[in-house]
Write an enzyme that holds these catalytic residues in place. Structure first.
Site, PDB file in Angstrom:
ATOM      1  N   CYS A 285      72.152  28.916  -1.047  1.00 49.55           N
ATOM      2  CA  CYS A 285      72.626  27.573  -0.688  1.00 49.55           C
ATOM      3  C   CYS A 285      72.866  27.481   0.814  1.00 49.55           C
ATOM      4  CB  CYS A 285      73.886  27.233  -1.452  1.00 49.55           C
ATOM      5  SG  CYS A 285      75.220  28.336  -1.042  1.00 49.55           S
ATOM      6  N   GLU A 379      66.228  19.257  -1.718  1.00 47.32           N
ATOM      7  CA  GLU A 379      66.414  20.710  -1.765  1.00 47.32           C
ATOM      8  C   GLU A 379      65.179  21.340  -2.423  1.00 47.32           C
ATOM      9  OE1 GLU A 379      69.558  22.352  -4.325  1.00 47.32           O
ATOM     10  OE2 GLU A 379      69.914  23.858  -2.775  1.00 47.32           O
TER      11      GLU A 379
HETATM   12  P1  NAD Z   1      72.191  24.511 -12.007  1.00 48.83           P
HETATM   13  O1  NAD Z   1      72.994  23.354 -11.547  1.00 48.83           O
HETATM   14  O2  NAD Z   1      70.910  24.242 -12.710  1.00 48.83           O
HETATM   15  O3  NAD Z   1      73.059  25.433 -13.004  1.00 48.83           O
HETATM   16  C1  NAD Z   1      74.377  25.823 -12.698  1.00 48.83           C
HETATM   17  C2  NAD Z   1      75.149  25.969 -13.996  1.00 48.83           C
HETATM   18  O4  NAD Z   1      75.191  24.707 -14.676  1.00 48.83           O
HETATM   19  C3  NAD Z   1      74.509  26.970 -14.949  1.00 48.83           C
HETATM   20  O5  NAD Z   1      75.526  27.775 -15.499  1.00 48.83           O
HETATM   21  C4  NAD Z   1      73.818  26.077 -15.998  1.00 48.83           C
HETATM   22  O6  NAD Z   1      73.793  26.655 -17.268  1.00 48.83           O
HETATM   23  C5  NAD Z   1      74.660  24.811 -16.003  1.00 48.83           C
HETATM   24  N1  NAD Z   1      73.882  23.591 -16.284  1.00 48.83           N
HETATM   25  C6  NAD Z   1      72.579  23.359 -15.978  1.00 48.83           C
HETATM   26  N2  NAD Z   1      72.236  22.102 -16.341  1.00 48.83           N
HETATM   27  C7  NAD Z   1      73.328  21.534 -16.883  1.00 48.83           C
HETATM   28  C8  NAD Z   1      73.616  20.233 -17.422  1.00 48.83           C
HETATM   29  N3  NAD Z   1      72.692  19.281 -17.476  1.00 48.83           N
HETATM   30  N4  NAD Z   1      74.862  19.987 -17.869  1.00 48.83           N
HETATM   31  C9  NAD Z   1      75.820  20.942 -17.811  1.00 48.83           C
HETATM   32  N5  NAD Z   1      75.601  22.177 -17.305  1.00 48.83           N
HETATM   33  C10 NAD Z   1      74.385  22.475 -16.845  1.00 48.83           C
HETATM   34  O7  NAD Z   1      71.985  25.464 -10.727  1.00 48.83           O
HETATM   35  P2  NAD Z   1      71.069  26.747 -10.622  1.00 48.83           P
HETATM   36  O8  NAD Z   1      69.643  26.324 -10.689  1.00 48.83           O
HETATM   37  O9  NAD Z   1      71.544  27.809 -11.531  1.00 48.83           O
HETATM   38  O10 NAD Z   1      71.434  27.228  -9.137  1.00 48.83           O
HETATM   39  C11 NAD Z   1      70.794  26.750  -7.978  1.00 48.83           C
HETATM   40  C12 NAD Z   1      71.579  25.626  -7.361  1.00 48.83           C
HETATM   41  O11 NAD Z   1      72.900  26.082  -7.054  1.00 48.83           O
HETATM   42  C13 NAD Z   1      71.003  25.165  -6.033  1.00 48.83           C
HETATM   43  O12 NAD Z   1      71.076  23.775  -5.983  1.00 48.83           O
HETATM   44  C14 NAD Z   1      71.919  25.797  -4.998  1.00 48.83           C
HETATM   45  O13 NAD Z   1      71.978  25.120  -3.765  1.00 48.83           O
HETATM   46  C15 NAD Z   1      73.223  25.730  -5.711  1.00 48.83           C
HETATM   47  N6  NAD Z   1      74.190  26.658  -5.171  1.00 48.83           N
HETATM   48  C16 NAD Z   1      75.166  26.138  -4.390  1.00 48.83           C
HETATM   49  C17 NAD Z   1      76.088  26.980  -3.805  1.00 48.83           C
HETATM   50  C18 NAD Z   1      77.143  26.428  -2.898  1.00 48.83           C
HETATM   51  O14 NAD Z   1      77.988  27.188  -2.481  1.00 48.83           O
HETATM   52  N7  NAD Z   1      77.147  25.150  -2.577  1.00 48.83           N
HETATM   53  C19 NAD Z   1      76.035  28.359  -4.048  1.00 48.83           C
HETATM   54  C20 NAD Z   1      75.041  28.847  -4.883  1.00 48.83           C
HETATM   55  C21 NAD Z   1      74.111  27.982  -5.444  1.00 48.83           C
END
Ligand code: NAD
Length: 488
Positions: A285, A379
């Site tokens: 991120c 992104e």
């Molecule tokens: P994601 O949002 O797809 O998933 C994160 C969590 O949410 C997972 O545990 C997943 O099971 C759950 N989830 C997914 N879809 C959902 C829904 N519709 N309803 C409820 N829960 C749901 O993220 P990802 O693909 O695992 O990670 C990548 C993303 O995380 C990128 O956008 C990245 O920028 C972000 N990120 C941000 C930071 C930060 O500090 N801002 C740090 C790490 C990652």
């Protein structure tokens, strides 16, 4: 390395025991070669309820211990992380796809996060003051109760350590929901916490997807939820958890801009920008996603191309997380090319010998990108950087400010005055000067602005203390002979 079925079936960790009770199953793939390495349970309400019940039952005993006693467990846990760091790094590598070096750095960062957690007795000292004669006011930090942490795929070991050690040391009991793409690292986290002496029920892990997240947001016993993931889901979680009266901090996605000025140190800048965009295959991120080249920076771009050409998928560049991610990233590159941008280094169709079914994208540099193109605003989450040319620093700052996100921004220059202008004007929570990945290390806290974070405060460091606790204010008078009123 043969990866297939290398790991036992993943189970939920509830009340100190690993269990699986016929929940639907999902395959866990290694993105390094696309092979199935395990299966995991897709849990629901029932498992969340069981985990919350266990955490609620463990809460009185755990919160009744002193802070000093609770941190002893985390001294032991940090030692276990150190002893097992090679094995933990290999696990991160296999389930996430990053290089061994990147995975090891992630585990080392988890150790640093534990070091902050064990320093809590030195930081959380409470406050006391005689507010009027004979009357004293005292503020103590108290835990909240059962809390939840929801984590993404990109740092399977580190991101759970952003929240779990601090939340636990401060006296809460925890339910963790890791990403379904990378459930293996948290199995080892649970095992090692138990080995360190954490009592049963204090830490629980429920595996699954959306249903688990929704059950967490809706559970009346959960007092606070931290979320790290995409902006789309951060918004859903923040709205749903707070509408159920939970405290919530939800970190979202990013589109980080690096502003490069003509006077920047050529070698250091090229190296930093490329390392920021390609490290962890761009799935950080904090990764550089847009470079705004101010005025005459062609000499720096030429050097960046040389740096990017030294990066070889499968050698010093890991895979992206999934086939879908690879296709999405390549589609962005193709679309930008069709819109007139120039591909200086092309990472499409990367294949690693012996791992032909792995999900690899090579480093990609796209020049002459216009600020309204999708590669400039959305992104991408892959090893891709879009270069936008700006005539001066004001225009570059306007471009940075126009992003909906606001996680990180950086400036590369040798001019302190211009760097200060970017520090002041950037619309981002974390700013770097001649640093491509400006992660604030403990005790400083981590958190972005705008659509990169919802909620008050940051997720790590000193700011997390506020999030995981509530204040108790006690006003005391002991001398009944003292007839003066409280104002005297
Ligand atoms: P994601 O949002 O797809 O998933 C994160 C969590 O949410 C997972 O545990 C997943 O099971 C759950 N989830 C997914 N879809 C959902 C829904 N519709 N309803 C409820 N829960 C749901 O993220 P990802 O693909 O695992 O990670 C990548 C993303 O995380 C990128 O956008 C990245 O920028 C972000 N990120 C941000 C930071 C930060 O500090 N801002 C740090 C790490 C990652």
């Amino acid at each position: 390395m043969s990866l297939s079925k290398t790991h036992p079936t993943v189970k939920n960790f509830i009340n100190g025991k690993f269990e699986r009770n016929g929940e639907p199953s999902m395959d866990v793939l290694s993105p390094l070669d696309g092979s199935v390495i395990s299966t995991m349970p897709m849990s629901g309400n029932k498992e969340v309820n069981a985990a919350v019940d266990a955490a609620a039952a463990a809460y009185p005993g755990w919160s009744g211990m002193t802070l000093k006693d609770r941190v002893q467990i985390f001294f032991r846990y940090r030692t276990l992380l150190d002893q097992h760091k090679d094995e933990l790094a290999k696990l991160v590598q296999i389930e996430n796809g990053k290089t061994y070096g990147e995975a090891l750095a992630e585990v080392m960062k988890s150790m640093e996060l534990c070091e902050f957690a064990v320093s809590m007795p030195q930081i959380v000292t409470n406050e006391i003051q005689e507010v009027s004669r004979g009357v004293e006011c005292r503020i103590e930090r108290k835990p909240l109760g059962v809390v939840a942490c929801i984590t993404p795929f990109n740092f399977p070991n580190m991101v759970p350590h952003w929240t779990v050690p601090n939340a636990l040391v401060l006296g809460n009991t925890v339910v963790l929901k890791p990403s379904e793409m990378v459930p293996l690292s948290t199995v080892r986290m649970a095992e090692l916490l138990k080995e360190a002496g954490l009592p049963d029920g204090v830490f629980n892990v429920v595996n699954g997807g959306k249903e688990v997240v929704e059950a967490i947001c809706d559970h009346p016993e959960i007092k606070a939820t931290s979320f790290v993931g995409s902006t789309k889901v951060a918004k859903i979680v923040y709205k749903r958890a707070t509408s159920n009266l939970q405290r919530c901090v939800a970190l979202g996605g990013a589109k980080n801009h690096l502003l490069v000025l003509p006077d920047a140190h050529v070698g250091m800048t090229a190296n930093n920008v490329v390392a920021s965009m390609a490290g962890c295959a761009g799935q950080r991120c904090m990764a550089a996603s847009v470079m705004v080249g101010v005025d005459k920076v062609q000499h720096i771009i030429d050097e960046m191309v040389k740096e990017a050409n030294k990066i070889v998928p499968g050698e010093n560049l890991g895979s992206v997380i999934s086939k879908e991610a690879k296709e999405r990233i390549e589609k962005y590159i193709t679309e930008a090319e069709a819109q007139g941008a120039k591909i200086l280094v092309d990472g499409r169709n990367a294949v690693v010998k012996g791992q032909e079914d792995g999900f690899y994208v090579g480093p990609t540099i796209i020049d002459h990108v216009k600020p309204n193109m999708a590669v400039a605003t959305e992104e991408i989450f892959g090893p891709v950087i879009s270069i936008i040319r700006a005539k001066d620093l004001d225009e570059a700052i306007t471009i940075e400010n126009s992003s909906n996100y606001g996680n990180a921004a950086a400036v590369f220059t040798q001019n302190g005055g211009l760097a200060k202008k970017v520090i002041d004007k950037a619309s981002a929570g974390m700013v770097g000067v001649n640093i491509g990945v400006p992660v604030p290390r403990e005790p400083f806290s981590f958190g972005g602005w705008n659509e990169s974070k919802f909620g008050v405060g940051d997720i790590t460091g000193k700011s997390s203390i506020e999030f995981w606790t509530q204040n108790k204010k006690t006003t005391t008078k002991w001398n009944p002979e003292d007839k003066r009123d409280w104002m005297s």
